[in-house]
Design an enzyme around this catalytic site. Structure first.
Site: not given
Ligand code: SPV
Ligand code: MG
Length: 577
Positions: A75-77, A139
């Site tokens: 995930p975009d974290i 995100n």
């Protein structure tokens, strides 16, 4: 990997600034690995612009945190480390030459950000965009996610620290305002823009996940006023993922000078890969999935494999191709002069026939020379060549002698009759030929009568080509259809001069045919009365009959065969001239 688009960091870094200074609206496409980088860098379409045909390309590459993370299954974290992101960044830089804008997420704290700026600038990246959220960010596109904004003063200080550490004037730090993503009012976004501009930022990105562009258009309008008040001119960036109806033209007119398509290559790849995987499962084979896939060869071309193949072939052709000279037979014509010595030792102008050949070969960088000796082998001498023996030279043909050097043929070879002399350019040209089997063929044969008592290897070429003046023919048309000494000279188009080049593949085909013929045939074969006297040209004819492509390299004179005293005199005259 293709080496075609490589560029040094200092050649790339300033390209983004230069585009902006030219007043261009910079069109940017996301990439998440080397291959998507090559696509973003090179894809083009022809389009219409005010009635004129123009070639349209992307101007720069967006190295996205969302797609870099997603392509790693994450995930975009900000969970993908900078080292891992930097690996992807370098992977893309290695195969592209367009400017790159890196998605720097929050940039971490000010110290971390300094290191990031330093590394990206050194690598040749043109700009980093950092967003004013608290590390670790989430995100921006998903609804209902808690978005924590950084205090604008803290973020402004991070910008100052970043600007103070960069070495060149080309590198840009762009501040990304997340107020609208976090549900804050427009004023918050505008306030932040003012503070970041005062801190020395090189541009502002306003982000939005709204379906329509109203809020970013409103921001753009008010941004112009801020710039005017601050007497600054700094580019405005947008990422039209959700408000995708608006065109580049409209965004440009509203004041945006960088438009980023932030995730489209990854999303389209995902959809296409899923569809292909399902198709294979459904049909339990891959036939139906094939139309969904790019041909392997196109991928090979894109990543430079075809270039590698061509270079390998060139190397194979030009470096150290072994030359095999079958020279075992006894020559009755020169029996007296030679006095027991082999024909290769024939004196021509103070030098042996063999030394003349070695000289010509070495002029074409061909130094791996193997001579097959038989008759008079003990009086054979020459420097720097390998000599093998055909003890059975009295039986069989010159082909039997050639086959003594089978071991030398594995990676391709050149075969040269032992009694021919030629001008240097013929061999140089031959080493450049790309086809797998190439025979050197003289087209002047049509202008003279065959010499009494001499055996000539004639050729008939495809289309029964007879030379005309000024004509271009493509190499693939240079095919031999018939070869042999029993061909009527009247119908022959060329004469085989006794010089041939076989590539690795050509040599494999040659040996395979030879072995098969010996194993499966007896009695008369092609022009030979018996398989035991099979000649080189018989075998070539057999290969043609079996469908192998045999090409010829055409020459016009420039060579001599030494078959009688007259030829020696002619050769001596040529060399003294
Ligand atoms: C990205 O591409 O990673 C971005 C843009 O930051 S967005 O996903 O819209 O936040
Ligand atoms: Mg991102």
């Amino acid at each position: 990997m293709t080496l075609l688009n490589t560029i040094l960091p200092e050649q790339r870094r300033g390209k983004l600034k230069a585009l902006l200074e030219d007043g261009k609206t910079v069109r940017v496409l996301e990439a998440h690995n080397g291959l998507s980088g090559i696509i973003a860098n090179t894809v083009e379409v022809t389009g219409d612009s005010g009635g004129k045909t123009v070639v349209r390309q992307f101007d720069a590459i967006w190295e996205s945190s969302l797609t870099d993370s997603a392509s790693k299954g994450h995930p975009d974290i900000e969970v993908i480390t900078f080292d891992s992101r930097f690996h992807t960044i370098n992977e893309i830089l290695m195969v592209t030459d367009k400017p790159m804008i890196v998605d720097g997420d929050t940039g971490g704290d000010a110290n971390t950000f300094e290191y990031t700026v330093s590394k990206l600038e050194r690598a040749g990246v043109s700009a980093v965009i950092i967003e004013d959220k608290v590390f670790p960010k989430r995100n921006s596109l998903e609804a209902g996610v808690q978005q924590n904004l950084q205090e604008p003063e803290v973020f402004a200080q991070k910008i100052r620290r970043g600007k103070s550490i960069q070495k060149s004037s080309e590198f840009m730090i762009i501040a990304r305002i997340e107020s609208l993503i976090a549900g804050k009012p427009m004023e918050d976004a505008l306030d932040r823009a003012t503070q970041y501009l005062k801190a020395g930022v090189d541009g502002i990105m306003i982000h939005s996940k709204s379906k329509n562009p109203d809020e970013i258009l409103e921001f753009a309008k008010k941004y112009k006023i801020i710039l005017k008040n601050l007497k600054l001119d700094k580019p405005l960036v947008c990422v039209p993922t959700t408000y995708n109806l608006i065109t580049e033209y409209e965004l440009s007119a509203a004041g945006f000078s960088i438009v980023i398509y932030a995730n489209h290559l990854l999303r389209s790849a995902y959809q296409s890969m899923t569809e292909t995987a399902k198709t294979i499962l459904r049909d339990q084979r891959s036939l139906e999935a094939d139309p969904l896939c790019t041909p392997v060869r196109e991928i090979f071309k894109t990543v430079g494999f075809l270039d590698v193949k061509e270079k390998d072939q060139q190397d194979e052709q030009t470096t150290n191709t072994p030359v095999i000279i079958p020279a075992a037979g006894e020559d009755p014509v020169f029996k007296k002069i030679l006095n027991g010595k082999p024909k290769a030792m024939l004196d021509i102008g103070g030098k042996t026939l063999l030394d003349h050949q070695i000289q010509t070969l070495s002029n074409a960088n061909l130094a791996d020379i193997t001579l097959i000796a038989g008759y008079g082998k003990d009086s054979l001498h020459a420097e720097g060549i390998q000599i093998l023996e055909n003890p059975d030279y009295k039986k069989g043909s010159m082909l039997n002698s050639l086959m003594v050097a089978k071991e030398k043929m594995a990676n391709g070879f050149i075969m040269l009759y032992s009694d021919i002399l030629m001008e240097d350019h013929i061999l140089s040209k031959l080493t450049e030929c790309k086809e797998d089997i190439v025979l050197v063929a003289d087209n002047s044969t049509q202008y003279h009568q065959p010499e009494e008592g001499n055996i000539h290897d004639y050729i008939i070429t495809k289309n029964h080509y007879k030379p005309k003046r000024r004509e271009i023919r493509f190499i693939s048309e240079n095919m031999v259809t018939k070869i042999g000494n029993k061909i009527n000279p009247e119908t022959a188009t060329h004469e085989f001069i006794g010089l041939a080049r076989l590539s690795k593949t050509g040599a494999e085909q040659f040996l395979e045919t030879y072995n098969d013929v010996l194993k499966n045939f007896t009695g008369p074969f092609q022009e030979s009365e018996d398989i035991s006297t099979l000649t080189f040209t018989d075998l070539i004819q057999e290969m043609i009959d079996r469908g192998f492509a045999v090409h010829y390299m055409e020459i016009h004179k420039g060579w001599l065969e030494i078959h009688n005293a007259e030829h020696i005199a002619l050769a001596q005259k040529s060399f003294s001239a």
